[in-house]
Design an enzyme around this catalytic site. Structure first.
Site, PDB file in Angstrom:
ATOM      1  N   LYS A  23       0.825  -1.203   0.000  1.00  0.00           N
ATOM      2  CA  LYS A  23       0.000   0.000   0.000  1.00  0.00           C
ATOM      3  C   LYS A  23       0.857   1.250   0.000  1.00  0.00           C
ATOM      4  O   LYS A  23       0.628   2.190  -0.784  1.00  0.00           O
ATOM      5  CB  LYS A  23      -0.923  -0.017   1.226  1.00  0.00           C
ATOM      6  CG  LYS A  23      -1.823   1.191   1.332  1.00  0.00           C
ATOM      7  CD  LYS A  23      -2.692   1.126   2.585  1.00  0.00           C
ATOM      8  CE  LYS A  23      -3.790   0.092   2.413  1.00  0.00           C
ATOM      9  NZ  LYS A  23      -4.658   0.007   3.596  1.00  0.00           N
ATOM     10  N   ARG A  92      -2.451   2.910   9.221  1.00  0.00           N
ATOM     11  CA  ARG A  92      -2.823   1.615   8.624  1.00  0.00           C
ATOM     12  C   ARG A  92      -1.589   0.733   8.482  1.00  0.00           C
ATOM     13  O   ARG A  92      -0.512   1.201   8.155  1.00  0.00           O
ATOM     14  CB  ARG A  92      -3.397   1.818   7.222  1.00  0.00           C
ATOM     15  CG  ARG A  92      -4.772   2.427   7.151  1.00  0.00           C
ATOM     16  CD  ARG A  92      -5.187   2.472   5.674  1.00  0.00           C
ATOM     17  NE  ARG A  92      -6.609   2.685   5.499  1.00  0.00           N
ATOM     18  CZ  ARG A  92      -7.146   3.879   5.227  1.00  0.00           C
ATOM     19  NH1 ARG A  92      -6.368   4.948   5.103  1.00  0.00           N
ATOM     20  NH2 ARG A  92      -8.439   3.992   5.071  1.00  0.00           N
ATOM     21  N   GLY A 101      -7.404  -7.832   6.041  1.00  0.00           N
ATOM     22  CA  GLY A 101      -8.160  -7.965   7.287  1.00  0.00           C
ATOM     23  C   GLY A 101      -7.371  -8.593   8.420  1.00  0.00           C
ATOM     24  O   GLY A 101      -7.897  -8.801   9.506  1.00  0.00           O
ATOM     25  N   MET A 103      -4.484  -7.420   9.817  1.00  0.00           N
ATOM     26  CA  MET A 103      -3.788  -6.530  10.742  1.00  0.00           C
ATOM     27  C   MET A 103      -4.591  -5.246  10.988  1.00  0.00           C
ATOM     28  O   MET A 103      -5.685  -5.074  10.486  1.00  0.00           O
ATOM     29  CB  MET A 103      -2.375  -6.262  10.232  1.00  0.00           C
ATOM     30  CG  MET A 103      -1.506  -7.509  10.456  1.00  0.00           C
ATOM     31  SD  MET A 103       0.160  -7.270   9.902  1.00  0.00           S
ATOM     32  CE  MET A 103      -0.097  -6.730   8.249  1.00  0.00           C
ATOM     33  N   ARG A 336      -4.530  -0.398  -6.695  1.00  0.00           N
ATOM     34  CA  ARG A 336      -3.890  -1.721  -6.706  1.00  0.00           C
ATOM     35  C   ARG A 336      -4.374  -2.478  -7.941  1.00  0.00           C
ATOM     36  O   ARG A 336      -5.358  -2.072  -8.576  1.00  0.00           O
ATOM     37  CB  ARG A 336      -4.233  -2.485  -5.434  1.00  0.00           C
ATOM     38  CG  ARG A 336      -5.709  -2.639  -5.218  1.00  0.00           C
ATOM     39  CD  ARG A 336      -6.012  -3.276  -3.866  1.00  0.00           C
ATOM     40  NE  ARG A 336      -7.454  -3.181  -3.605  1.00  0.00           N
ATOM     41  CZ  ARG A 336      -8.017  -3.520  -2.463  1.00  0.00           C
ATOM     42  NH1 ARG A 336      -7.290  -3.943  -1.466  1.00  0.00           N
ATOM     43  NH2 ARG A 336      -9.324  -3.421  -2.312  1.00  0.00           N
ATOM     44  N   HIS A 452     -13.908 -47.127 -11.753  1.00  0.00           N
ATOM     45  CA  HIS A 452     -14.522 -47.251 -13.072  1.00  0.00           C
ATOM     46  C   HIS A 452     -15.290 -45.981 -13.426  1.00  0.00           C
ATOM     47  O   HIS A 452     -15.118 -45.409 -14.506  1.00  0.00           O
ATOM     48  CB  HIS A 452     -15.449 -48.469 -13.062  1.00  0.00           C
ATOM     49  CG  HIS A 452     -16.191 -48.667 -14.348  1.00  0.00           C
ATOM     50  ND1 HIS A 452     -17.461 -48.178 -14.549  1.00  0.00           N
ATOM     51  CD2 HIS A 452     -15.809 -49.250 -15.505  1.00  0.00           C
ATOM     52  CE1 HIS A 452     -17.850 -48.490 -15.773  1.00  0.00           C
ATOM     53  NE2 HIS A 452     -16.865 -49.142 -16.382  1.00  0.00           N
ATOM     54  N   SER A 771       6.692 -43.042 -22.634  1.00  0.00           N
ATOM     55  CA  SER A 771       5.639 -42.155 -22.163  1.00  0.00           C
ATOM     56  C   SER A 771       5.533 -42.379 -20.663  1.00  0.00           C
ATOM     57  O   SER A 771       5.220 -43.483 -20.211  1.00  0.00           O
ATOM     58  CB  SER A 771       4.326 -42.488 -22.856  1.00  0.00           C
ATOM     59  OG  SER A 771       3.332 -41.620 -22.396  1.00  0.00           O
ATOM     60  N   CYS A 839       2.087 -38.948 -19.887  1.00  0.00           N
ATOM     61  CA  CYS A 839       0.662 -39.096 -20.176  1.00  0.00           C
ATOM     62  C   CYS A 839      -0.155 -39.321 -18.919  1.00  0.00           C
ATOM     63  O   CYS A 839      -1.295 -39.706 -18.987  1.00  0.00           O
ATOM     64  CB  CYS A 839       0.436 -40.227 -21.168  1.00  0.00           C
ATOM     65  SG  CYS A 839       0.865 -41.840 -20.520  1.00  0.00           S
ATOM     66  N   TYR A 859       7.040 -33.878 -24.886  1.00  0.00           N
ATOM     67  CA  TYR A 859       5.631 -33.471 -24.908  1.00  0.00           C
ATOM     68  C   TYR A 859       4.931 -33.872 -23.618  1.00  0.00           C
ATOM     69  O   TYR A 859       5.429 -34.709 -22.863  1.00  0.00           O
ATOM     70  CB  TYR A 859       4.893 -34.078 -26.112  1.00  0.00           C
ATOM     71  CG  TYR A 859       4.724 -35.576 -26.055  1.00  0.00           C
ATOM     72  CD1 TYR A 859       3.638 -36.152 -25.388  1.00  0.00           C
ATOM     73  CD2 TYR A 859       5.637 -36.427 -26.667  1.00  0.00           C
ATOM     74  CE1 TYR A 859       3.493 -37.524 -25.325  1.00  0.00           C
ATOM     75  CE2 TYR A 859       5.499 -37.805 -26.604  1.00  0.00           C
ATOM     76  CZ  TYR A 859       4.415 -38.353 -25.932  1.00  0.00           C
ATOM     77  OH  TYR A 859       4.271 -39.709 -25.852  1.00  0.00           O
TER      78      TYR A 859
END
Lengths: 881, 881
Positions: A23, A92, A101, A103, A336, A452, A771, A839, A859
């Site tokens: 901030k 702050r 929220g 602190m 922000r 299954h 694979s 895979c 891949y």
């Protein structure tokens, strides 16, 4: 000990977040570039860390530095702290990484009887000033002096009751005078001392309180949960108060520089005249769309719109901005990065590239791949209320609603009549397959992520929640229980296969959404990624979807899924129950044309792309009926002494099921172990592959468009690989001779056993590709049965942080990852042209994809629905190195 | 091509086996040291290899060399080949590594009508000469000319029938004349040519035939099976014939220099007067004990005894010697290392050390550790006939006989009445434990090497055959089937737990045998081995037996076996079914003193030695009743609507069993995963350990005699190890505070998951020792469920040589072994004082022990019965490097 512990806004900038907090750095930046920020200064995180490690309160040098900066602030504002034209301040916290929220914040600091009087005179508004005062006392007493909140609330409630009003806003000046006295009395009673009237003392106490709030329980727990280091400390932002509630020429609001829901490039927000931020939050008054400010205060609107544009350009990011107008003067209180939906994020990133604001790679870095998930499936409207009655395993993503039906036949019947049905079963078997196809989604009470139901549903892209142990089905009574509540069959439920939630009633669903920007962004991802992306697809429809989603090939075609189609199950069962080779071959002969048809369709869809087909993998008993149900049925048939032939058939079936039953099927007779013992099954599959290709060649498809890769599952020993390679080669030669033709093909193996990794060099001789099956490799390396652990100890492990992530979701780098590295290294050393992919389901997980990129895989392959995620993750992996 | 292809006996010696073959080298050696060997020469293995690679028959140089040596032989014998006083010869194969019966032999070579006439005249014995002749024709025709054996047998049978006699020996000279003519006619008819009458041609054909026999099918297969290289080739031994059947001053015999059954150091053998070697083999006449030769032919006996002593001293090994006496002249035909029983082998080795013949290490190298197996258990007399009716898995070694009983209660009852009983069940559960204790042995139709029956039986050292799928039990009819035969309950069977055989009737049993020499030999093993040897023992009796067998500690005390005692099972089940922590702790409180008592007994037995206690490992459902039986029972109770409370109890039990059931229990909720979720169970066990020790201290046992090592099973992650270590430490501290004392203890872990090996460095921080659990590590690394694979695909894999050895018997070096190396290396790097042992069943396997020695383990642990094997194997490992 010496050093600069405080920065004026003018001294800081946005790069100093670690010193000034998020901030503070943004406030400084805005001040630096000349935006109207209420003046102030920042006590650094270093000061906080000093304070916490010394443990002796504020030290003289720091106090002196605070007071010095206070003087400057008085000069800048022309007001005096504790004097006439009193300076009020906000104090702050401001952590480096946002901890919303967690602190402390104190507003209106500087008020005490004398300044209240002066301010009231100055404002001509004693009621307003008293209201500020009583809020300050309550906040300060609570935060700094640890006086319980409810003591003040009691007094307010009493006052409202006395006046018979419902809100504090309706209380009058006299009431507030009384309340202030009451508040001060509470403080006196609770702390044994007067409320501090010295503004300097108020300030020092407030600063100490913010420092200390870094180590409150809730803050510590929040940091643990979000893995934020404990040694960052918080900054303290001290800023002159501004008020939006000083009349019709004042106001407050919040704006996004672009629409956070859609990404549309237009200022979006809302505001309230004569109000403070908390009024907007409290929801008593309905704020107006920001655009109306254009009419209410044209000059302010113009100024604000320009500032918004400045900020967005400056930060090169969509901003979420808080502002206040105090007597026709605009102040920016905070800016922000704005939160947004995935849809908006993609639109904004793509638009900003086109506007020249950011580069393509920056655009890619702004979208977390997992965010895409919500665009890819039907999902339950996140804004809708949902009555969650239970929870199972999130087995196949997406959401569905429908009437609960316990039976596959009935499901099919109702679906044919246009009804939406959820198939709800203890667990599913191949006999239920027509019900699964007809249902909107599947819910089971037993079975894990590889049961299954789960496997079939994922293959079909159908939502599934499984292993919901709270769910008990009473078929005979036609009802089901979730926890202790009873529901009839036919009740409407919704399931969320992405979270495992079971929801009562028809939940509102949102459909998948692919915008032009979505495709454009993924196009950019494709430009820079090195990893190729393939899909796991088992039938022509999935293959088509995979190509649409950008698949560059099929990395895993599970031939067993083809065995599970309703009309095939009886033939498959016949093949398994066969007591002679002849009987088995007869059944296989029937299966051959079916598989051939499947392969043909898949090859057609994948023209020009490689297709990796895995030969039969699961243990054969998976294709047979459930053992326990069969046991009970045989028991019943024996008792009833009815149809002798039916009994005999079921007895034979039970005997076969029992002889195939394994204690640990995951480690049992499956994969190439089947192919070695029953080569006739593999031979049929190999034949089906090549015959499909010859068919396509005869239909005119060019040979180079057909790239079959035959994959042998569960190899652990060199001999297995060599014998299986031989089986493929000799079968291929036979067919080539029959067909008088040749086809190029590769033979490779799944790497899914630790041993396979350790002897990868021995396998790479006969294998053209590896694979890596990360699902099974994770099961064996960690010794976790996925079906069991996800419903048993794994949730406990994750909750207790024994595991940081679910190893079935994100690759375990130290164990499984190490084995993968060994496999790649040994494999490539023995065979430099070895192709290596993955895979397992990790192939669609961004963190895992990053790892796969790093270790040099060729891949990844994942379910068609996750392809966009994989493409984006693969691209981002090239950027993160 | 040039070179020496033939060696006269005088030119060779025993070191030249690879050139002259085993038999030839020994013949040469004997000739060299002056023993009466019939003269001859040897064609080398090199000549054979030349012959086979040329593929063009015998070449001129070789033929010339043969003829030259033939001349020398004629000179040595004073006889002539094909002449008057004809020289007859034997032509025998002689491989480098013995391949008994695999290759060709031809005797009496050199006979033909002319030499038959001369020899008959010389001998004055035409019948004898004709008999030699017909044998030669048959042998030569069969071996060299490939004329089928049965054609000759037909002629002999016909002749016997005609003369109405039963044996060939009863045939007369005239019959033999006729038979010879018949044989020659067969040859003519079958080969289209006359039987070769030229002795030189006979010799060359015979030599070629021996060369070719190296590559016959049976020889190739034998070499594959015994892993003998194919390129060794065979030598050919050509030797003058001698005859033991030339009258009462002739004879033949076989002798061992020591008793091959007992090892007693005395000449042992038998002989026949007026006989050839084949007469002894044919068994028509009963040979006499060798000692009688002393009376029959005192001079010959004396000469022979001296030769035997010479040979034994010369070879420094017990010899098996063949001899022939031809007309009062002694010939030694063969000497070789004598086969012997294990008992004899040990006695001979130990005696020879004492006689100064061999060193202690030589003695150790002469006993294969696995040979000891037969001394360690009851076994079935190997000489007795056995009717094997079926076969299961050899689950626990040893043999037992008894009446078949299907029920544990009945087993107990009958055993109490002194009857010997075999408990025969589909599978056993903890409910059967009293039956297992009472039975002689266990036989099950389901379950593998780690099934309940197998594990419990091995723990008790009780014979067990399990997973015999051919066995079907019909409880209701009180009978059982093996394959298709029906037997009543009560039938007497014998089981052989070392081979898995199921034998009809009461088989004769031999008891375990430990001689003084046995202990002496193992003492020598202990002197040189580096690996320590511990035992797996779960109760005081096993611990005592372990110490007797030489254990240097307990490497694995499985606490779950203590849960399986009959009176404890109900308490354990209560603990598991508990729905609240309180209920569970109540049950645990009852278990505490029981476990404490066990531990106390064990620590007492193991005074001064380390005791590694593994906390609870198996999944909890293993302690509950069988799920399917329970399912059928609940189904029955529901139907019968009888005792409502019983139904309810069984329903609750079933529900619990179902909720604990896992798809892959081996990879499920077990090991430290239990300890983390239910720390109260581990806490009870830890408490029981320390309380037992405090009791012993109070009874006066010195503290340094108590060396507890607490082992955490199934660890895969650092966090698991650290949390479990913490649990042990805090529990220990609690008890130390209560007892006002301190105890030294170690905490360590099983290494049984691939991941544990890969992150061993992370575990070694909190662990003081690793115990490698090779059983589970093999299951996970190879992806083999031991219970399943041993009855499913593993036999197939072994038969097809896909696997060379059963990885559950001998460690898989390339896969599991590599992981073990990684674990040791990483573990010791992180913790240099780390103690590493192995406690899987491989800890008792000699080949595996050799590997464990090589990779630097500190100890192996195995079942008490295998300790002698492990001690010997560990010693031999130091010699084999």
């Amino acid at each position: 000990m010496a050093g600069q512990y405080i920065y004026q806004f003018a001294q800081g900038d946005k790069t100093m977040k670690s010193l000034l907090g998020g901030k503070g750095a943004n406030l400084a930046e805005m001040a630096r570039i000349g935006l109207p920020v209420p003046p102030g200064f920042i006590i650094t995180t270093e000061a906080c860390n000093q304070y916490l490690s010394r443990g002796e309160g504020l030290w003289p040098e720091l106090k002196a530095e605070i007071l010095e900066n206070l003087r400057l602030l008085e000069q800048q504002t022309g007001r005096s702290f504790g004097g006439r034209e009193p300076l009020l301040m906000s104090v702050r916290s401001g952590a480096v990484i946002s901890m919303p929220g967690m602190m402390d914040t104190i507003l209106n600091l500087g008020l005490m009887p004398k300044t209240v009087k002066h301010l009231a005179q100055e404002m001509g508004e004693r009621r307003f000033t008293l209201d500020c005062y009583r809020r300050f006392i309550q906040m300060f007493a609570n935060v700094v002096l640890k006086v319980s909140h409810h003591l003040f609330e009691n007094i307010l409630t009493e006052a409202r009751n006395r006046k018979k009003v419902r809100s504090d806003a309706e209380l009058e000046q006299a009431d507030l005078e009384q309340i202030v006295d009451g508040f001060l009395a509470v403080v006196r009673q609770e702390t044994g001392a007067e409320f501090p009237n010295d503004p300097q003392e108020q300030l020092f106490l407030a600063v100490e309180s913010v420092f200390k709030s870094w180590n409150t329980n809730r803050a510590v727990i929040y940091r643990q949960a979000n893995r934020i280091p404990d040694n960052l400390g918080t900054a303290v932002n001290i800023q002159a108060m501004v008020f939006g509630n000083l009349g019709e020429d004042s106001g407050t609001g919040v704006a996004f520089t672009r629409n956070p829901s859609t990404g549309e490039p237009r200022l979006y927000g809302e505001y309230l005249v004569n109000a403070q931020g908390e009024d907007v939050v409290a929801g008593i008054r309905t704020p107006h769309p920001l655009i109306e400010l254009k009419d209410d205060m044209p000059a302010i609107y113009k100024q604000f719109a320009e500032i918004c544009m400045t900020l967005e350009l400056h930060y090169r990011e969509m901003q979420d901005i808080e502002f206040t107008i105090e007597k026709s003067k605009l102040y920016i209180l905070q800016t922000r990065t704005g939160k947004r939906t995935t849809l908006a994020a993609i639109r904004i990133a793509v638009d900003m590239v086109k506007e020249g604001l950011i580069s393509k790679t920056e655009a890619l870095q702004r979208i977390e791949p997992n965010q895409l998930e919500q665009l890819l499936h039907w999902r339950i409207d996140p804004d809708a209320e949902r009555i969650v009655i239970g929870r199972g395993l999130p087995a196949s993503p997406g959401a569905a609603s429908g009437k609960v039906v316990f039976d596959a036949d009935k499901t099919q019947g109702m679906a044919q009549n246009g009804e939406k049905v959820l198939l709800v079963r203890p667990e599913t078997t191949p006999d239920d397959i027509h019900g699964i196809i007809a249902a909107q989604g599947i819910l089971t009470s037993r079975g894990g992520m590889t049961s299954h139901a789960a496997v079939v549903a994922r293959g079909m892209g159908k939502p599934c929640v499984c292993g919901c142990e709270e769910l008990k089905i009473d078929m005979t009574k036609g009802c089901f229980y979730v926890k202790d509540s009873l529901y009839p069959e036919g009740e409407v439920l919704s399931i969320d296969g992405s979270t495992g939630q079971i929801i009562l009633g028809q939940a509102p669903l949102i459909e998948p959404h692919f915008t032009a920007e979505f495709h454009e962004l993924l196009g950019w991802a494709d430009e820079i990624r090195r990893l190729k992306v393939r899909a796991n697809a088992d039938n022509p429809e999935d293959a088509r979807r995979a190509v649409e989603m950008g698949a560059q090939g099929i990395g895993l075609c599970r031939t067993e899924h083809m065995f599970m189609a309703a009309e095939r199950v009886p033939v498959v069962q016949k093949m398994i129950i066969a007591s002679t080779l002849e009987e088995r071959e007869e059944a296989l002969t029937k299966l051959l044309p079916m598989q051939q048809g499947d392969f043909k369709g898949i090859f057609k869809e994948m023209a020009g792309k490689p297709v990796t087909i895995r030969l039969l993998d699961p243990p054969l008993h998976e294709f047979l009926p459930n053992r326990e149900e069969l046991l009970l049925e045989v028991d019943r048939l024996r008792r009833e002494r009815g149809d002798a032939e039916q009994l005999r058939n079921q007895e034979i079936l039970l005997q076969k099921v029992q002889s195939l039953t394994e204690f640990n099927p995951m480690l049992g007779h499956r994969g190439c172990r089947l192919g070695l013992v029953y080569p006739e099954i593999y031979r049929m599959q190999i034949r089906a592959i090549f015959m499909a290709i010859f068919e396509l060649l005869q239909e005119g498809m060019p040979a180079d468009q057909l790239q079959p890769e035959i994959m042998i599952p569960l190899v652990g020993h060199r001999e297995e690989m060599e014998l299986m390679k031989q089986l493929v080669d000799t079968t291929a030669e036979e067919i080539f001779a029959e067909q008088e033709g040749q086809i190029l093909y590769l033979v490779g193996t799944m790497i899914e056993l630790p041993r396979a990794c350790l002897v990868a060099d021995q396998l790479a001789g006969a294998a053209s590709f590896f694979s890596i099956g990360t699902n099974d490799l994770t099961q064996t390396t960690l010794g976790y049965s996925r079906d069991d652990s996800e419903s048993k100890f794994l949730p406990f492990y994750l909750q207790k942080k024994i595991l940081k992530v679910n190893p079935f979701a994100e690759i375990d780098r130290e164990g499984v990852g190490r084995l993968i590295e060994i496999a790649i290294e040994k494999g490539r050393l023995a065979n430099s042209s070895l192709k290596v992919g993955v895979c397992g389901e990790h192939g669609g997980d961004p963190a895992s994809i990053n790892f796969f990129h790093t270790v040099g895989l060729d891949y990844v392959s994942c379910s068609p629905y996750r392809l966009p995620i994989a493409r984006l993750a693969a691209a981002r992996a090239t950027l993160s190195v």
